[in-house]
Design an enzyme around this catalytic site. Structure first.
Site, PDB file in Angstrom:
ATOM      1  N   SER A 105      58.722  33.086  -4.918  1.00 48.66           N
ATOM      2  CA  SER A 105      57.942  33.442  -6.108  1.00 48.66           C
ATOM      3  C   SER A 105      58.785  34.255  -7.075  1.00 48.66           C
ATOM      4  CB  SER A 105      56.725  34.256  -5.674  1.00 48.66           C
ATOM      5  OG  SER A 105      56.108  34.906  -6.761  1.00 48.66           O
ATOM      6  N   TYR A 127      53.964  41.610  -1.978  1.00 46.75           N
ATOM      7  CA  TYR A 127      54.190  40.168  -1.906  1.00 46.75           C
ATOM      8  C   TYR A 127      55.614  39.824  -2.314  1.00 46.75           C
ATOM      9  CZ  TYR A 127      53.461  35.184  -3.090  1.00 46.75           C
ATOM     10  OH  TYR A 127      53.545  33.821  -3.172  1.00 46.75           O
ATOM     11  N   LYS A 143      58.451  38.118   0.069  1.00 43.04           N
ATOM     12  CA  LYS A 143      59.075  36.846  -0.291  1.00 43.04           C
ATOM     13  C   LYS A 143      60.596  37.001  -0.363  1.00 43.04           C
ATOM     14  CE  LYS A 143      55.893  33.691  -0.606  1.00 43.04           C
ATOM     15  NZ  LYS A 143      55.945  32.484   0.251  1.00 43.04           N
TER      16      LYS A 143
END
Length: 330
Positions: A122, A146, A150
């Site tokens: 991402s 997040y 990632k």
């Protein structure tokens, strides 16, 4: 031989599976396979004898090793706790996003066949001061749980590739818009909601400033690029397996102008500005444009413009807006 898709019951996973099945024997470079295994917490909705649906926890090594074996030609790792959910539940996100990724990589390593491994990452891996256009080699500075997880996954896939345990490809996807259905736990969920809901005659809140730049991809372009990632010869990618995939750089205001051009003024009027600091702190830390020349040279492609993305959504999901069009014209 089989291809495994984690998150195979989800929006992106089912589309990737459908695309693989439709293109069997027609995508140059795809590994040979005669079946697909979907791993998710719920059954895969696709009804096809070539698809086996398995429910379970990817963070449980014993479960994953029952599925990943010498007959695994490729793995798509799409399953994740998304940005908003990761901020809300650090422990769950760590278990799924880090432990689950490592369990899959370890299972592939144990199988000893170095399958192709496509990991979806991402733009949330970036944060802090950034140039107008992010270069391919810019260091990651995530500003969210997040994004950090990632980034860890990216390093793991690169290291397992360097060691020859997998043939990895890390695809940093743009935010996908327009997604059908209900909002999900992603902080960027509004990027679909401010288009999808008004086209259905429903009020939608816009939680970020209208000048916020977004890096977007249609579902169709994202799926085509993920299939291409599996088909691509790993030697062409080189030792660093992380790629910034093509997208569209648009402001939220640009998105709403597309909505008005295609859905009309009454659809645009259904979007309310409703600033949300929690979402702004995450989304406004993300870059809005990337140098994707490396990915483009490898055959990855993007959308032409956001108007085309909105039209793609309307064409694929006519029932989502047909009932409301008469009301919007009144």
């Amino acid at each position: 031989m089989k291809i495994i898709v984690t998150g195979g019951a989800g929006f992106l996973g089912t589309r990737v599976i459908r695309a693989l099945l439709a293109g069997t024997g027609r995508h140059d470079g795809l590994p040979t396979f005669d079946g697909i295994v979907s791993i998710d917490l719920s059954p895969c909705p696709l009804d096809d004898p070539r698809v086996v649906s398995v429910t379970g926890d990817i963070a449980e090594p014993s479960f994953v090793r029952q599925i990943v074996g010498a007959d695994t030609a490729g793995i798509y790792h799409l399953a994740a706790v998304l940005s908003g959910g990761s901020e809300a539940d650090f422990d769950l996100a760590t278990r799924v996003n880090i432990d689950g990724t490592r369990a899959l990589l370890e299972a592939a390593r144990a199988a000893g066949k170095a399958p192709r491994f496509v990991f979806t990452s991402s733009l949330a891996v970036f944060g802090g001061p950034m140039p107008e256009v992010v270069p391919d080699d810019m260091a990651t500075m995530p500003n969210s749980t997040y994004g950090a997880q990632k980034a860890i996954g990216e390093l793991l896939v690169n290291e397992y590739s360097r060691k020859g345990f997998v043939d990895g490809r890390v695809c940093r996807l743009p935010t996908i818009s327009v997604r059908p259905g209900r909002p999900n736990s992603a902080a960027s969920s509004f990027a679909s909601g401010i288009i999808r809901e008004p086209l259905a005659g429903i009020v939608a809140d816009c939680p970020v400033p209208l000048d916020t730049r977004m890096w977007l991809s249609s579902p169709g372009a994202a799926v085509a690029n993920l299939v291409h990632a599996m088909a691509l010869n790993g030697g062409r990618i080189g030792p660093w397996r992380t790629l910034n995939l093509p997208g569209l750089c648009v402001t939220v205001g640009d998105m709403l102008r597309s909505l008005e051009r295609i859905g009309g003024p009454k659809a645009r009027a259904l979007v309310r500005e409703a600033p949300d600091r929690r979402i702004m702190d995450i989304v406004c830390s993300w870059p809005g444009a990337f140098d994707t020349s490396r990915a483009t040279a490898l055959g990855f492609t993007g959308d032409s413009d956001f108007d085309a993305v909105v039209r793609q959504y309307r064409a694929e999901f006519p029932s989502a807006h047909a009932a409301s069009e008469a009301d919007l014209r009144q």
